[in-house]
Design a protein around this motif. Structure first.
Motif, PDB file in Angstrom:
ATOM      1  N   PHE A  91       0.858  -1.176   0.000  1.00  0.00           N
ATOM      2  CA  PHE A  91       0.000   0.000   0.000  1.00  0.00           C
ATOM      3  C   PHE A  91       0.901   1.234   0.000  1.00  0.00           C
ATOM      4  N   LEU A  92       0.495   2.286  -0.715  1.00  0.00           N
ATOM      5  CA  LEU A  92       1.318   3.483  -0.829  1.00  0.00           C
ATOM      6  C   LEU A  92       0.626   4.711  -0.251  1.00  0.00           C
ATOM      7  N   GLY A  93       1.435   5.624   0.243  1.00  0.00           N
ATOM      8  CA  GLY A  93       0.974   6.944   0.658  1.00  0.00           C
ATOM      9  C   GLY A  93       2.044   7.952   0.304  1.00  0.00           C
ATOM     10  N   VAL A  94       1.659   9.217   0.169  1.00  0.00           N
ATOM     11  CA  VAL A  94       2.613  10.248  -0.250  1.00  0.00           C
ATOM     12  C   VAL A  94       2.451  11.490   0.612  1.00  0.00           C
ATOM     13  N   MET A  95       3.594  12.049   1.028  1.00  0.00           N
ATOM     14  CA  MET A  95       3.614  13.357   1.667  1.00  0.00           C
ATOM     15  C   MET A  95       4.370  14.305   0.740  1.00  0.00           C
ATOM     16  N   LEU A  96       3.665  15.267   0.168  1.00  0.00           N
ATOM     17  CA  LEU A  96       4.324  16.320  -0.594  1.00  0.00           C
ATOM     18  C   LEU A  96       4.725  17.437   0.358  1.00  0.00           C
ATOM     19  N   THR A  97       5.856  18.076   0.077  1.00  0.00           N
ATOM     20  CA  THR A  97       6.335  19.138   0.955  1.00  0.00           C
ATOM     21  C   THR A  97       7.051  20.221   0.164  1.00  0.00           C
ATOM     22  N   THR A  98       7.068  21.412   0.743  1.00  0.00           N
ATOM     23  CA  THR A  98       7.803  22.523   0.143  1.00  0.00           C
ATOM     24  C   THR A  98       9.298  22.432   0.455  1.00  0.00           C
ATOM     25  N   ALA A  99       9.666  21.530   1.361  1.00  0.00           N
ATOM     26  CA  ALA A  99      11.083  21.359   1.708  1.00  0.00           C
ATOM     27  C   ALA A  99      11.834  20.678   0.561  1.00  0.00           C
ATOM     28  N   GLU A 100      13.078  21.067   0.382  1.00  0.00           N
ATOM     29  CA  GLU A 100      13.917  20.432  -0.636  1.00  0.00           C
ATOM     30  C   GLU A 100      14.768  19.373   0.048  1.00  0.00           C
ATOM     31  N   LEU A 101      14.343  18.119  -0.111  1.00  0.00           N
ATOM     32  CA  LEU A 101      14.990  16.998   0.556  1.00  0.00           C
ATOM     33  C   LEU A 101      15.922  16.264  -0.409  1.00  0.00           C
ATOM     34  N   GLU A 102      16.957  15.659   0.144  1.00  0.00           N
ATOM     35  CA  GLU A 102      17.871  14.887  -0.688  1.00  0.00           C
ATOM     36  C   GLU A 102      17.141  13.644  -1.216  1.00  0.00           C
ATOM     37  N   PRO A 103      17.072  13.475  -2.530  1.00  0.00           N
ATOM     38  CA  PRO A 103      16.310  12.355  -3.076  1.00  0.00           C
ATOM     39  C   PRO A 103      17.092  11.044  -3.028  1.00  0.00           C
ATOM     40  N   ASP A 104      16.349   9.955  -3.020  1.00  0.00           N
ATOM     41  CA  ASP A 104      16.949   8.626  -3.168  1.00  0.00           C
ATOM     42  C   ASP A 104      17.172   8.348  -4.649  1.00  0.00           C
ATOM     43  N   ALA A 105      18.036   7.394  -4.919  1.00  0.00           N
ATOM     44  CA  ALA A 105      18.260   6.985  -6.303  1.00  0.00           C
ATOM     45  C   ALA A 105      17.068   6.178  -6.791  1.00  0.00           C
ATOM     46  N   GLY A 106      16.702   6.398  -8.046  1.00  0.00           N
ATOM     47  CA  GLY A 106      15.600   5.652  -8.630  1.00  0.00           C
ATOM     48  C   GLY A 106      15.958   4.181  -8.824  1.00  0.00           C
ATOM     49  N   GLU A 107      14.953   3.342  -8.988  1.00  0.00           N
ATOM     50  CA  GLU A 107      15.160   1.913  -9.204  1.00  0.00           C
ATOM     51  C   GLU A 107      15.075   1.606 -10.697  1.00  0.00           C
ATOM     52  N   THR A 108      15.821   0.624 -11.144  1.00  0.00           N
ATOM     53  CA  THR A 108      15.742   0.199 -12.537  1.00  0.00           C
ATOM     54  C   THR A 108      14.740  -0.939 -12.670  1.00  0.00           C
ATOM     55  N   ASP A 109      14.318  -1.186 -13.886  1.00  0.00           N
ATOM     56  CA  ASP A 109      13.341  -2.235 -14.172  1.00  0.00           C
ATOM     57  C   ASP A 109      14.030  -3.602 -14.117  1.00  0.00           C
ATOM     58  N   HIS A 110      13.452  -4.521 -13.337  1.00  0.00           N
ATOM     59  CA  HIS A 110      14.022  -5.853 -13.211  1.00  0.00           C
ATOM     60  C   HIS A 110      13.059  -6.932 -13.703  1.00  0.00           C
ATOM     61  N   CYS A 111      12.130  -6.582 -14.581  1.00  0.00           N
ATOM     62  CA  CYS A 111      11.206  -7.584 -15.114  1.00  0.00           C
ATOM     63  C   CYS A 111      11.898  -8.523 -16.105  1.00  0.00           C
ATOM     64  N   GLY A 112      12.892  -7.997 -16.812  1.00  0.00           N
ATOM     65  CA  GLY A 112      13.593  -8.811 -17.795  1.00  0.00           C
ATOM     66  C   GLY A 112      12.655  -9.348 -18.857  1.00  0.00           C
ATOM     67  N   SER A 113      12.828 -10.598 -19.224  1.00  0.00           N
ATOM     68  CA  SER A 113      11.995 -11.207 -20.265  1.00  0.00           C
ATOM     69  C   SER A 113      10.723 -11.834 -19.698  1.00  0.00           C
ATOM     70  N   CYS A 114      10.561 -11.810 -18.378  1.00  0.00           N
ATOM     71  CA  CYS A 114       9.387 -12.424 -17.744  1.00  0.00           C
ATOM     72  C   CYS A 114       8.102 -11.737 -18.198  1.00  0.00           C
ATOM     73  N   ARG A 115       7.090 -12.540 -18.477  1.00  0.00           N
ATOM     74  CA  ARG A 115       5.777 -12.002 -18.835  1.00  0.00           C
ATOM     75  C   ARG A 115       4.673 -12.795 -18.119  1.00  0.00           C
ATOM     76  N   ALA A 116       5.002 -13.319 -16.944  1.00  0.00           N
ATOM     77  CA  ALA A 116       4.034 -14.130 -16.199  1.00  0.00           C
ATOM     78  C   ALA A 116       2.756 -13.356 -15.903  1.00  0.00           C
ATOM     79  N   CYS A 117       2.892 -12.081 -15.535  1.00  0.00           N
ATOM     80  CA  CYS A 117       1.714 -11.282 -15.190  1.00  0.00           C
ATOM     81  C   CYS A 117       0.826 -11.038 -16.405  1.00  0.00           C
ATOM     82  N   LEU A 118       1.433 -10.910 -17.568  1.00  0.00           N
ATOM     83  CA  LEU A 118       0.665 -10.685 -18.789  1.00  0.00           C
ATOM     84  C   LEU A 118      -0.076 -11.949 -19.201  1.00  0.00           C
ATOM     85  N   ASP A 119       0.605 -13.076 -19.094  1.00  0.00           N
ATOM     86  CA  ASP A 119       0.049 -14.335 -19.589  1.00  0.00           C
ATOM     87  C   ASP A 119      -1.054 -14.895 -18.699  1.00  0.00           C
ATOM     88  N   ILE A 120      -1.032 -14.577 -17.406  1.00  0.00           N
ATOM     89  CA  ILE A 120      -2.023 -15.161 -16.508  1.00  0.00           C
ATOM     90  C   ILE A 120      -3.361 -14.431 -16.539  1.00  0.00           C
TER      91      ILE A 120
END
Length: 370
Positions: free
Chosen positions: A164-193
C-alpha cells in the motif's frame, strides 16, 4: 529533518519503507496517462478524464511542492491466493480487501509522520492516500521504492508486489533517493495469466477488460464476454500480482489490520447472495467493499455462481429473479441460464412480459434460446 532521521521515524511509526524523490522535476508519467485516457482505456472512470490536467504532475495539483516522501506498508498474504480460484462455490476477494480499509490506517500514520516533520522543519506538507489526483506509483518508482512492472503495478525487490502506498508532498527540498531500474527482464508471467487479456502490451493496461475494474468501478451490467472469465472472483483480482516471481521476497503483513478476516477468506457464495442491504453493510463495515454497495456486490456474486457449476445454488438464484435491483435481477437470469438453461428458457416467456428494465429483458431474451 535529514533523510536518515525521516526514514527512521517512518519505520518507528510502522511503515515498511519510505523513500524520497523530487516532486518538481519533469517526468513522462503524465504523457502516458494522457495516452491511456485518450484511448478510452479508463472505461467509465470519468474522474480520470475530469482530473487529467491536475493528475499529470504533482506540481499541477500543488505548484509549491518540491519533494515527495513516499511511504509503503506491506499487506502480503500468508499464502498464495491463486488456489482459491479452484474452490468454485466460494468467492475470492482481493487480498487487500479481506479486512479493514487501508486508507484510514495509512493516512492516520502518514499524518503522524507529517506532524513530526512540520514541527522540526516548519515546511508545508500535504498528505495523500489514494484520495487526490496524484500518481503514487510513478512517484514510488522515481523514489527508488521499486519499478512499475509489466502489469503497471509497483514491484519491489525487497517486498514484492503487496504494498500500500501513501505520499507526503512538501515545500522542503529533501535529498532524493536513487531511482530503481526495471528488473522484469523477459518475464511475462503477469501478462500471460490475465484471464481477460487486459494488457494490450507490456506496461499497458486496458481497464475495460480488467476484472478489478469490472467488479469494483464498473456500475452497469458486466459485459457478457467477460463473465465466464471472472470465475469466482467477486471483488478485485490478484492474479497478475500473485504470479510475480519477485513475491518470493515478500513477507506476510505484520499489521494485524491487514490480516484476512476468516469470514472473507473463501466465503460461501450462497451466503453472500442472500445479503440484503442492511446485512451487507453490517458484514462489510470498515471494509473497502462497502463502497460499491450491495447491488453491485451481489451482481458479482451471481456471476461467480453462474460459473460455479453448482446446481445446488439454483434456488438461491431463483430467489433473486424478483430482486428490487435490475442489476441483480439481470445477473440472476444469467446465472440461472448457466446452471439450469432449460429452466431459464421455460421461465423466459412470462418474465419477458413482466420485465420493464431493458437490460434484464435482454438477459431473459438470451436465456430463452439456450
Amino acid at each position: 529533518m535529514e533523510r536518515p532521521a525521516l526514514k527512521t521515524l517512518a519505520a518507528e511509526i510502522g511503515f515498511t519503507d519510505a523513500r524520497i524523490c523530487r516532486a518538481d522535476e519533469a517526468w513522462d508519467a503524465g504523457a502516458r496517462l494522457a495516452e491511456f485516457v485518450a484511448e478510452g482505456r479508463h472505461g467509465t472512470m470519468a474522474w480520470m478524464e475530469e482530473t487529467l490536467e491536475r493528475r499529470q504532475h504533482p506540481t499541477a495539483m500543488w505548484p509549491d511542492a518540491k519533494s515527495a516522501v513516499v511511504v509503503a506498508m506491506n499487506y502480503g498474504p500468508d499464502a498464495d491466493p491463486l488456489p482459491l480460484l479452484e474452490r468454485k462455490s466460494e468467492g475470492v476477494i482481493s487480498v487487500y480487501a479481506q479486512n479493514n480499509d487501508y486508507h484510514d490506517l495509512i493516512k492516520k500514520r502518514l499524518k503522524q509522520l507529517a506532524r513530526a516533520f512540520v514541527a522540526e522543519t516548519g515546511a508545508e506538507v500535504k498528505v495523500f492516500v489514494d484520495t487526490a489526483p496524484l500518481m503514487e506509483k510513478p512517484l514510488a518508482a522515481k523514489a527508488g521504492m521499486g519499478w512499475q512492472g509489466k502489469h503497471t503495478n509497483l514491484v519491489s525487490r525487497e517486498h514484492g508486489s503487496w504494498l500500500f502506498l501513501g505520499v507526503m508532498l512538501t515545500t522542503a527540498e529533501l535529498e532524493p533517493d536513487a531511482g530503481e531500474t526495471d528488473h522484469c527482464g523477459s518475464c511475462r508471467a503477469c501478462l500471460d495469466i490475465c484471464p481477460t487479456d487486459a494488457f494490450p502490451g507490456p506496461y499497458q493496461i486496458d481497464a475495460r477488460r480488467c476484472i478489478s475494474y469490472l467488479t469494483i468501478e464498473h456500475k452497469d451490467p458486466i459485459p457478457e464476454e467477460f463473465r465466464p472469465m471472472m470465475g469466482n472472483r467477486i471483488y478485485g483480482c490478484d492474479d497478475c500480482l500473485a504470479v510475480c516471481p519477485w513475491n518470493k521476497f515478500a513477507a506476510t503483513a505484520r499489521e494485524a489490520a491487514f490480516h484476512p478476516r476468516a469470514e472473507l477468506k473463501g466465503p460461501l457464495l450462497s451466503e453472500l447472495a442472500a445479503l440484503d442491504d442492511t446485512e451487507f453493510r453490517q458484514v462489510f463495515t470498515a471494509s473497502p467493499i462497502k463502497r460499491i454497495g450491495r447491488d453491485r456486490f451481489v451482481r458479482n456474486v451471481l456471476i461467480a455462481i453462474g460459473n460455479s457449476q453448482d446446481e445446488s445454488l439454483v434456488p438461491r438464484v431463483e430467489s433473486l429473479l424478483a430482486d428490487a435491483s435490475p442489476l441483480v435481477r439481470g445477473m440472476a437470469v444469467w446465472a440461472l441460464s448457466r446452471l439450469a438453461p432449460g429452466k431459464a428458457a421455460q421461465r423466459a416467456g412470462a418474465a419477458l412480459a413482466d420485465e420493464a428494465d431493458p437490460h434484464v429483458r435482454s438477459e431473459w431474451g438470451a436465456a430463452a434460446h439456450p
